[in-house]
Write an enzyme that holds these catalytic residues in place. Structure first.
Site, PDB file in Angstrom:
ATOM      1  N   ALA A  86      72.754  40.123  60.417  1.00 58.87           N
ATOM      2  CA  ALA A  86      73.194  38.842  61.256  1.00 58.87           C
ATOM      3  C   ALA A  86      73.133  39.362  62.891  1.00 58.87           C
ATOM      4  O   ALA A  86      72.725  38.979  63.950  1.00 58.87           O
ATOM      5  CB  ALA A  86      74.303  37.863  61.061  1.00 58.87           C
ATOM      6  N   ARG A 141      64.781  40.225  73.642  1.00 57.18           N
ATOM      7  CA  ARG A 141      63.531  39.679  73.791  1.00 57.18           C
ATOM      8  C   ARG A 141      63.499  38.548  74.778  1.00 57.18           C
ATOM      9  O   ARG A 141      62.351  38.267  75.318  1.00 57.18           O
ATOM     10  CB  ARG A 141      62.849  39.442  72.663  1.00 57.18           C
ATOM     11  CG  ARG A 141      62.698  40.661  71.875  1.00 57.18           C
ATOM     12  CD  ARG A 141      62.080  40.226  70.277  1.00 57.18           C
ATOM     13  NE  ARG A 141      61.825  41.410  69.494  1.00 57.18           N
ATOM     14  CZ  ARG A 141      62.250  41.714  68.128  1.00 57.18           C
ATOM     15  NH1 ARG A 141      63.048  40.440  67.572  1.00 57.18           N
ATOM     16  NH2 ARG A 141      62.002  42.620  67.601  1.00 57.18           N
ATOM     17  N   GLU A 197      80.739  47.928  65.336  1.00 56.60           N
ATOM     18  CA  GLU A 197      80.302  48.103  64.067  1.00 56.60           C
ATOM     19  C   GLU A 197      81.497  48.939  63.445  1.00 56.60           C
ATOM     20  O   GLU A 197      81.707  49.903  63.827  1.00 56.60           O
ATOM     21  CB  GLU A 197      79.106  48.951  63.453  1.00 56.60           C
ATOM     22  CG  GLU A 197      78.970  49.086  62.253  1.00 56.60           C
ATOM     23  CD  GLU A 197      79.105  48.048  61.229  1.00 56.60           C
ATOM     24  OE1 GLU A 197      79.793  48.364  60.065  1.00 56.60           O
ATOM     25  OE2 GLU A 197      78.538  46.819  61.414  1.00 56.60           O
ATOM     26  N   CYS A 213      70.966  45.034  49.692  1.00 57.48           N
ATOM     27  CA  CYS A 213      70.258  44.273  48.636  1.00 57.48           C
ATOM     28  C   CYS A 213      69.398  45.547  47.748  1.00 57.48           C
ATOM     29  O   CYS A 213      69.383  45.360  46.720  1.00 57.48           O
ATOM     30  CB  CYS A 213      69.263  42.985  48.763  1.00 57.48           C
ATOM     31  SG  CYS A 213      70.164  41.839  49.375  1.00 57.48           S
ATOM     32  N   VAL A 267      87.164  45.482  65.433  1.00 58.27           N
ATOM     33  CA  VAL A 267      87.536  44.865  66.406  1.00 58.27           C
ATOM     34  C   VAL A 267      88.767  44.036  65.362  1.00 58.27           C
ATOM     35  O   VAL A 267      88.603  43.606  64.174  1.00 58.27           O
ATOM     36  CB  VAL A 267      86.659  43.550  66.763  1.00 58.27           C
ATOM     37  CG1 VAL A 267      87.292  42.489  67.394  1.00 58.27           C
ATOM     38  CG2 VAL A 267      85.693  44.053  67.793  1.00 58.27           C
ATOM     39  N   ASN A 325      70.001  36.996  58.112  1.00 62.53           N
ATOM     40  CA  ASN A 325      68.936  37.421  59.154  1.00 62.53           C
ATOM     41  C   ASN A 325      68.290  36.050  60.060  1.00 62.53           C
ATOM     42  O   ASN A 325      68.244  36.255  61.240  1.00 62.53           O
ATOM     43  CB  ASN A 325      67.726  37.876  58.505  1.00 62.53           C
ATOM     44  CG  ASN A 325      67.945  39.533  58.305  1.00 62.53           C
ATOM     45  OD1 ASN A 325      67.806  40.267  59.185  1.00 62.53           O
ATOM     46  ND2 ASN A 325      68.234  39.886  56.679  1.00 62.53           N
ATOM     47  N   LYS A 347      58.366  25.465  27.892  1.00 64.32           N
ATOM     48  CA  LYS A 347      58.140  26.927  28.072  1.00 64.32           C
ATOM     49  C   LYS A 347      56.629  26.868  28.442  1.00 64.32           C
ATOM     50  O   LYS A 347      55.894  25.898  28.347  1.00 64.32           O
ATOM     51  CB  LYS A 347      58.041  27.311  26.314  1.00 64.32           C
ATOM     52  CG  LYS A 347      59.355  26.862  25.866  1.00 64.32           C
ATOM     53  CD  LYS A 347      60.309  28.058  26.122  1.00 64.32           C
ATOM     54  CE  LYS A 347      61.747  28.038  25.555  1.00 64.32           C
ATOM     55  NZ  LYS A 347      62.648  28.894  25.643  1.00 64.32           N
ATOM     56  N   TRP A 376      47.015  23.367  34.974  1.00 67.33           N
ATOM     57  CA  TRP A 376      48.138  22.818  35.428  1.00 67.33           C
ATOM     58  C   TRP A 376      49.404  23.783  35.416  1.00 67.33           C
ATOM     59  O   TRP A 376      49.776  24.503  34.636  1.00 67.33           O
ATOM     60  CB  TRP A 376      48.656  21.736  34.533  1.00 67.33           C
ATOM     61  CG  TRP A 376      47.852  20.448  34.425  1.00 67.33           C
ATOM     62  CD1 TRP A 376      46.864  20.129  33.722  1.00 67.33           C
ATOM     63  CD2 TRP A 376      47.805  19.229  35.415  1.00 67.33           C
ATOM     64  NE1 TRP A 376      46.021  19.088  34.165  1.00 67.33           N
ATOM     65  CE2 TRP A 376      46.874  18.413  35.170  1.00 67.33           C
ATOM     66  CE3 TRP A 376      48.563  19.098  36.692  1.00 67.33           C
ATOM     67  CZ2 TRP A 376      46.638  17.122  35.873  1.00 67.33           C
ATOM     68  CZ3 TRP A 376      48.434  18.075  37.490  1.00 67.33           C
ATOM     69  CH2 TRP A 376      47.598  17.049  36.932  1.00 67.33           C
ATOM     70  N   ARG A 421      55.073  16.098  35.354  1.00 66.71           N
ATOM     71  CA  ARG A 421      54.396  15.400  34.387  1.00 66.71           C
ATOM     72  C   ARG A 421      55.172  14.826  33.239  1.00 66.71           C
ATOM     73  O   ARG A 421      55.169  13.785  32.850  1.00 66.71           O
ATOM     74  CB  ARG A 421      53.056  16.021  33.861  1.00 66.71           C
ATOM     75  CG  ARG A 421      52.079  14.764  33.176  1.00 66.71           C
ATOM     76  CD  ARG A 421      50.848  15.581  33.219  1.00 66.71           C
ATOM     77  NE  ARG A 421      50.615  16.711  32.080  1.00 66.71           N
ATOM     78  CZ  ARG A 421      49.723  17.447  32.095  1.00 66.71           C
ATOM     79  NH1 ARG A 421      48.568  17.172  32.782  1.00 66.71           N
ATOM     80  NH2 ARG A 421      49.716  18.660  31.496  1.00 66.71           N
TER      81      ARG A 421
END
Length: 443
Positions: A11, A21, A32, A42, A80, A303, A359, A432, A440
């Site tokens: 983040a 930008r 940090e 991850c 911090v 993100n 299934k 399908w 359905r």
């Protein structure tokens, strides 16, 4: 304009890059607590399991890259500890020198993430008892694995617990999961979790459900896990019982903390105090199906929220549209996906709902290599709006989760699902799609 960002991962640095930008005259300072910026948390289980060659492969950008290429004052090992909202100053400690520092800001972003929860069990400080959140955490586990480690115990059956169980199985370890609840993966309904239990049994993972850990025993290292039902020999323990937002340093500031002490934010990532924003695992996310704020700490959300916070801090108005609760986990030979809310969640919220379970296969049943999946579709029983789906199976789970996540975002009904023009060829799908077959059946 001077921007200060607390937190150098998903983040925080997504926000920093948007400021770079989208503004011309800026000074950006990022703090940090650790020594590594912008890495893929991850991917840590897969580095431990050997699927990813090195923890270095998980690092997207180094602090030097942010400093030299983008002109960001990216500081490491700076924690911090206090925010003075009236004077607009952050205070903290340089962890390398133990010296205090302070920094003024015009606009502040809190992107401090979350940390693993660890109950105060007896013996939790023994060598061999670990948690997993950072690259140093992973490297400590990997170093310890170099010793004579055969029996591994995982406390907790959520995301990290399941992914790490797979990694330890891949490393030919004897794995035990201890979970205080009645099932693994509580984000799934009980009937869907049964398939996960079957996979654990197939992989020779010992499950101890409905058991509460009381502590650990050992002399120079952990040797036993003690629960309310017995004790078990172990060489290594991974505690994975959840995370909590890193927001304790904000107490007394007047910032509004809500679910699990996450920071309350609006759609523009603004807090209740002017010029202070928050994003990622320390902040709330608006859930589009529940129609209220929630706390779902995932990298995708971090993100997105970070990028949106950066745009708004730079004066480019953009709203965060919220989440629908999508996630997917690889657990040995199964893919476990869900989006929206489960049947049990809908019932807890007093939403009138029905569910259908089918299934299916990921491609035409006659085509070689087709893999099975079990799909549970939950919908509002009055207006037929789709509320969520859970899928457990092989290939093709991710595709259906993403289609349904899009449908949830646009508040589609089961009838709308039938109208979708989804791709078909025998190597990829049936005539399908499984989602449409479920819709359905609901109809």
């Amino acid at each position: 304009m001077k921007y200060v960002i607390i937190g150098g991962d998903a983040a925080g640095m997504s926000a920093a890059m948007q400021i770079v930008r989208n503004s011309d005259n800026h000074e950006i300072v990022t703090f940090e607590k650790g020594s590594i910026y912008s890495y893929g948390q991850c991917g840590l289980p897969y580095a431990i399991g050997g699927e990813v060659g090195s923890t270095d492969d998980l690092i997207a950008r180094t602090p030097e890259t942010f400093r030299e290429k983008y002109g960001i004052d990216a500081r490491t090992r700076h924690e911090v500890t206090r925010v003075d909202c009236e004077q607009k100053v952050v205070h903290g400690t340089n962890l390398d020198t133990d010296e205090p520092f302070q920094e003024s800001y015009d606009r502040l972003l809190v992107a401090t993430g979350a940390s693993p929860v660890c109950p105060p069990w007896e013996g939790v400080e023994l060598p061999g008892v670990y948690q997993l959140k950072t690259i140093p955490d992973a490297e400590r586990i990997m170093e310890y694995m170099g010793k004579d480690i055969n029996n591994v115990t995982i406390i907790g059956g959520g995301y990290i617990g399941l992914e790490m169980a797979e990694s330890f199985v891949h490393l030919n370890k004897n794995v035990r999961i201890i979970e205080r609840g009645s099932q693994l993966a509580k984000i799934f309904d009980e009937d869907m979790a049964a398939h996960i239990h079957e996979e654990a049994e197939k992989q020779h993972i010992q499950l101890n459900l409905g058991e509460n850990v009381e502590g650990f025993e050992g002399t120079d290292k952990v040797e036993k896990v003690v629960t309310d039902k017995g004790s078990y020999d172990t060489d290594l323990v991974l505690v994975a019982v959840g995370v909590a937002p890193n927001t304790s340093f904000l107490r007394g500031t007047g910032l509004y903390l809500t679910i699990k002490d996450a920071i309350q934010v609006n759609a523009y990532m603004e807090t209740n105090i002017k010029d202070i924003y928050a994003a990622g695992d320390c902040a709330t996310q608006f859930h589009r199906i529940k129609k209220k704020d929630d706390y779902i700490p995932l990298g995708t959300h971090a993100n997105k929220q970070g990028g949106i916070a950066g745009l708004n801090m730079a004066g480019r108005t953009k709203a965060f549209k919220g989440v629908v609760g999508s996630s997917i986990i690889k657990f040995c030979d199964l893919n476990l996906g869900r989006t929206g809310i489960s049947e049990s969640e809908a019932q807890q919220m007093d939403i009138p709902c029905h569910s259908v379970t089918i299934k299916a296969t990921d491609r035409a049943g006659y085509y070689p290599g087709s893999e099975k999946m079990t799909l549970k579709l939950t919908y509002h029983k009055e207006n037929m709006q789709v509320l969520g789906v859970q899928i457990v199976g092989g290939e093709g789970v991710d595709k259906r989760i993403d289609v349904l996540a899009t449908a949830l975002f646009h508040e589609m009904t089961t009838e709308d699902l039938l109208d979708l023009d989804l791709s078909y060829a025998p190597p990829f799908n049936g005539v399908w799609d499984p989602l449409q077959r479920a819709a359905r059946k609901a109809k």
